[in-house]
Scaffold this motif. Sequence first.
Motif: not given
Length: 284
Positions: A141-159
């Motif tokens: 939820a934090i990543v989706a709210a803070v990051y730009a949509p394309d950035v969040a989608a690309a980095r979620q697995a690494d996070v």
Amino acid sequence: MSPGDEPGYGDTSHGEDRGYGGSGQTRTRLPDRTGDVYGGARRGRGSSSRSLVTVVGVVVLLIAAIAFANRGGDDSSSGNGDGDKARTSPTAASGDRPVDTQTSGIPSGYAHNAQGAQSAAANYGVALGSTGMFNTGQRHAIVAAVYAPDVAAARQADVDKAYSSEKFLTNIGLKKDGSAPAGQTFVSRIVPVGTKVTSSSADSATVELWYTSLFGLSGEGSRNPVSESWYTTTYQLKWINEDWKVTDFTQKDGPVPVGRDQRASTADDMTKAVEEYGGFTYAR
């Protein structure tokens, strides 16, 4: 995103709100150090009259500094724009309400200007430095709210990989699911000290966030007690879907102030403070 923005990642030595009380009097305490903590030469002891003159001089300078700061704050309120306010008094709050809405518990809906970008950076930094990043659902939820949509989608697995690493969690004293051991309280908070815009355009801004972090485990038998650290994180922000979003960041240590000779609180006092003192919505 990597966990580099999370205070304490990769450093088991990392360590919120301190309440101050008293009689209402102001005291100036001179350091009990044998030398200049900033590298200056040690000075010999002078006469008592010279010491008195020195103390009086310090008090006079302090009063003058406070008067100047107050005057700067008053001048800033009459500026014609955000840039004027920042130039006349960089540490003064604007007085404007930062947001009226939240997304996943995180302040959102910032003003489309430099002031809004700074408020966003401060509040996003708090979210990214919270204990929620160690819980899978809250982290998403934090990543989706803070990051730009394309950035969040690309980095979620690494996070997810970084914050769920068994080795990482073990090193900081947490269990495999990211929770604290029985009888201990996990503390991960950052407290913004100030923000600065280093570049901006209509739909982008680079904002530096200077903050102190508290990180560790509070409780009897903790091998990673709560400690304090200082960092500056530079956020790259873009105006996307009517709000500021993070697209990238870099982090560095400091500026770090000189530590005071205060006695560390007990584990019980620290746990009580963390549970009773809530956070803030930060505004520029």
